[in-house]
Motif scaffolding. Structure first.
Motif, short mmCIF file in Angstrom:
data_model
loop_
_atom_site.label_atom_id
_atom_site.label_comp_id
_atom_site.label_asym_id
_atom_site.label_seq_id
_atom_site.Cartn_x
_atom_site.Cartn_y
_atom_site.Cartn_z
N VAL A 1 0.83 -1.19 0.00
CA VAL A 1 0.00 0.00 0.00
C VAL A 1 0.87 1.25 0.00
CG1 VAL A 1 -1.61 1.37 1.38
CG2 VAL A 1 -2.02 -1.07 1.06
N VAL A 2 1.91 1.25 0.84
CA VAL A 2 2.83 2.39 0.91
C VAL A 2 3.50 2.62 -0.45
CG1 VAL A 2 4.98 3.23 1.92
CG2 VAL A 2 3.24 2.18 3.38
N GLU A 3 3.94 1.54 -1.06
CA GLU A 3 4.63 1.64 -2.35
C GLU A 3 3.72 2.23 -3.43
OE1 GLU A 3 6.51 -1.41 -5.68
OE2 GLU A 3 6.30 -2.07 -3.60
N ILE A 4 2.49 1.72 -3.50
CA ILE A 4 1.56 2.22 -4.52
C ILE A 4 1.17 3.67 -4.23
CG2 ILE A 4 -0.72 1.91 -5.54
CD1 ILE A 4 -0.46 -1.08 -5.01
N MET A 5 0.92 3.98 -2.96
CA MET A 5 0.57 5.36 -2.60
C MET A 5 1.67 6.33 -2.98
SD MET A 5 -1.42 5.23 1.07
CE MET A 5 -1.37 7.02 1.19
N GLU A 6 2.91 5.92 -2.73
CA GLU A 6 4.03 6.80 -3.07
C GLU A 6 4.08 7.06 -4.58
OE1 GLU A 6 8.81 7.18 -2.12
OE2 GLU A 6 7.78 5.27 -1.82
N HIS A 7 3.87 6.01 -5.35
CA HIS A 7 3.87 6.16 -6.81
C HIS A 7 2.74 7.07 -7.28
CE1 HIS A 7 4.26 5.19 -11.04
NE2 HIS A 7 3.00 4.79 -11.07
N GLU A 8 1.55 6.86 -6.70
CA GLU A 8 0.40 7.66 -7.12
C GLU A 8 0.52 9.11 -6.67
OE1 GLU A 8 -1.90 6.78 -9.20
OE2 GLU A 8 -0.96 4.81 -9.38
N ILE A 9 1.11 9.33 -5.50
CA ILE A 9 1.30 10.71 -5.05
C ILE A 9 2.34 11.42 -5.92
CG2 ILE A 9 2.19 12.12 -3.13
CD1 ILE A 9 0.84 10.14 -1.22
N ASP A 10 3.35 10.70 -6.38
CA ASP A 10 4.31 11.28 -7.33
C ASP A 10 3.57 11.76 -8.59
OD1 ASP A 10 6.46 10.80 -5.68
OD2 ASP A 10 7.03 8.92 -6.65
N ARG A 11 2.68 10.91 -9.10
CA ARG A 11 1.93 11.27 -10.30
C ARG A 11 0.98 12.45 -10.02
NH1 ARG A 11 -0.72 5.91 -12.69
NH2 ARG A 11 -1.18 7.35 -14.40
N LEU A 12 0.38 12.45 -8.83
CA LEU A 12 -0.55 13.52 -8.48
C LEU A 12 0.19 14.85 -8.39
CD1 LEU A 12 -3.47 14.26 -7.58
CD2 LEU A 12 -2.71 13.82 -5.23
N GLU A 13 1.35 14.85 -7.74
CA GLU A 13 2.13 16.09 -7.60
C GLU A 13 2.60 16.60 -8.95
OE1 GLU A 13 4.13 15.50 -3.16
OE2 GLU A 13 5.12 14.66 -4.94
N ALA A 14 2.99 15.68 -9.84
CA ALA A 14 3.47 16.09 -11.16
C ALA A 14 2.36 16.76 -11.98
CB ALA A 14 4.03 14.89 -11.91
N ALA A 15 1.11 16.32 -11.77
CA ALA A 15 -0.01 16.84 -12.56
C ALA A 15 -0.78 17.94 -11.84
CB ALA A 15 -0.96 15.70 -12.93
N TRP A 16 -0.37 18.27 -10.62
CA TRP A 16 -1.20 19.15 -9.79
C TRP A 16 -1.39 20.53 -10.41
CZ3 TRP A 16 -4.56 17.87 -6.44
CH2 TRP A 16 -5.10 18.81 -5.56
N ASN A 17 -0.35 21.08 -11.01
CA ASN A 17 -0.46 22.41 -11.61
C ASN A 17 -0.55 22.36 -13.13
OD1 ASN A 17 -0.25 23.87 -9.12
ND2 ASN A 17 1.94 23.40 -9.09
N ALA A 18 -0.87 21.17 -13.64
CA ALA A 18 -0.98 21.00 -15.09
C ALA A 18 -2.44 20.95 -15.50
CB ALA A 18 -0.25 19.72 -15.52
N GLN A 19 -2.66 20.78 -16.80
CA GLN A 19 -4.03 20.81 -17.33
C GLN A 19 -4.84 19.59 -16.88
OE1 GLN A 19 -4.08 21.20 -21.55
NE2 GLN A 19 -6.27 21.62 -21.68
N GLY A 20 -4.17 18.46 -16.63
CA GLY A 20 -4.88 17.24 -16.23
C GLY A 20 -5.08 17.12 -14.74
N HIS A 21 -5.10 18.22 -14.04
CA HIS A 21 -5.20 18.21 -12.58
C HIS A 21 -6.46 17.50 -12.09
CE1 HIS A 21 -5.97 19.68 -8.53
NE2 HIS A 21 -7.06 20.28 -8.96
N VAL A 22 -7.60 17.79 -12.68
CA VAL A 22 -8.87 17.21 -12.22
C VAL A 22 -8.88 15.70 -12.42
CG1 VAL A 22 -11.36 17.18 -12.56
CG2 VAL A 22 -10.12 19.35 -12.67
N PHE A 23 -8.42 15.26 -13.58
CA PHE A 23 -8.39 13.82 -13.85
C PHE A 23 -7.41 13.11 -12.91
CE2 PHE A 23 -6.22 10.28 -15.98
CZ PHE A 23 -7.28 9.41 -16.15
N ALA A 24 -6.24 13.71 -12.66
CA ALA A 24 -5.24 13.11 -11.78
C ALA A 24 -5.79 12.98 -10.35
CB ALA A 24 -3.97 13.95 -11.78
N ARG A 25 -6.53 13.99 -9.93
CA ARG A 25 -7.13 13.96 -8.60
C ARG A 25 -8.16 12.84 -8.50
NH1 ARG A 25 -11.51 15.98 -5.92
NH2 ARG A 25 -11.15 16.88 -3.84
#
Length: 280
Positions: free
Chosen positions: A209-233
């Motif tokens: 769970v920790v490993e997957i969460m870390e990967h998904e949070i990396d993706r979320l942070e990368a997209a947070w200020n981008a155009q795909g922010h809503v989809f990433a969230r």
């Protein structure tokens, strides 16, 4: 990392730079050993396809043996510098030494008509490899209670760090969801902290769970200020729900009832309703 299984829990006072230097030295030494022994493979190189295929196979086995020994040396180094650690489940250094003996046996077999001399040299090569690198740790280090606590502390620290990263995004719904997921994972582990077998069974899925969460949070942070922010969230929330539901199901299958109480379920319903009510 699976720290308490095939690597050791590093003591707090151990310098990470020192570990990195030691691991670099291990890699460098084994790379030199590979180059030093490479000319021996010329013994089996012949003009025939069989000779070339044998040489390539031996080269691969020898390289695998050195990789196993290198990994075993790193694990052993971590083990020696840890206050609490489990012995590795796979004896990598022993397997690597046996593979080196096998390579020597095949090489010697091309030069002798009988098998006892190649067999003797293969056994000798295995023994010399074990004498040079040592065997893998055979016993767990630290008390059983300390190992269970180390497991819980490691997961708790990782989840706390991930929760802080999500909180830094300043999204109340995400923060509440991740905090609820953190409690859901840690709750069952704390309830069974006195049961070694159950802690062991929960350790691996909790780390997953920790490993997957870390990967998904990396993706979320990368997209947070981008155009795909809503989809990433939305994707992050969906995967978080799947992970927590899977972990809760696994915990209940292992006899841990009530991993999520009525209050937490009600809180989840309120969190789910927040975006809809805000939109209205």
């Amino acid at each position: 990392m699976d720290h308490i299984h095939d690597t050791a829990e590093i003591a707090p006072d151990t310098a990470p730079d020192g570990l990195a230097v030691a691991r670099t030295q291990i890699e460098s030494g084994l790379n030199f050993l590979f180059l030093a022994a490479f000319p021996l493979l010329l013994w089996v190189f012949q003009d025939s396809f069989a000779g070339i295929a044998t040489a390539i196979a031996l080269l691969w086995v020898y390289s695998l043996a050195l990789r196993l020994i290198a990994a075993g040396q790193q694990i052993h180094h971590d083990y020696d510098h840890a206050d609490v650690a489990r012995a590795p489940r796979v004896p990598r250094k022993v397997i690597g030494a046996i593979l080196i003996g096998l390579v020597v046996l095949v090489l010697a077999g091309h030069k002798y008509d009988n098998l006892w001399i190649p067999g003797l040299t293969g056994v000798l090569a295995t023994g010399l490899a074990l004498a040079a690198f040592g065997a893998d740790p055979m016993r767990d280090k630290g008390s059983e209670r300390a190992r269970r606590q180390a497991t819980l502390d490691s997961v708790e620290t990782s989840l706390a760090s991930l929760t802080d990263r999500v909180a830094a995004l300043d999204d109340a719904t995400l923060t509440l969801k991740v905090e609820a997921a953190r409690r859901l994972v840690l709750g069952p582990m704390r309830r069974v902290s006195g049961n070694p077998g159950t802690v062991e069974r929960l350790d691996r899925p909790a780390r997953r769970v920790v490993e997957i969460m870390e990967h998904e949070i990396d993706r979320l942070e990368a997209a947070w200020n981008a155009q795909g922010h809503v989809f990433a969230r939305r994707r992050f929330l969906a995967k978080l729900d799947v992970m927590t539901d899977s972990f809760e199901t696994f915990a209940m299958q292992n006899g841990i009832r009530g991993s999520r109480d009525a209050f937490e379920r009600q809180a989840d319903k309120l969190i789910d309703r927040m975006p809809r009510e805000s939109a209205a």
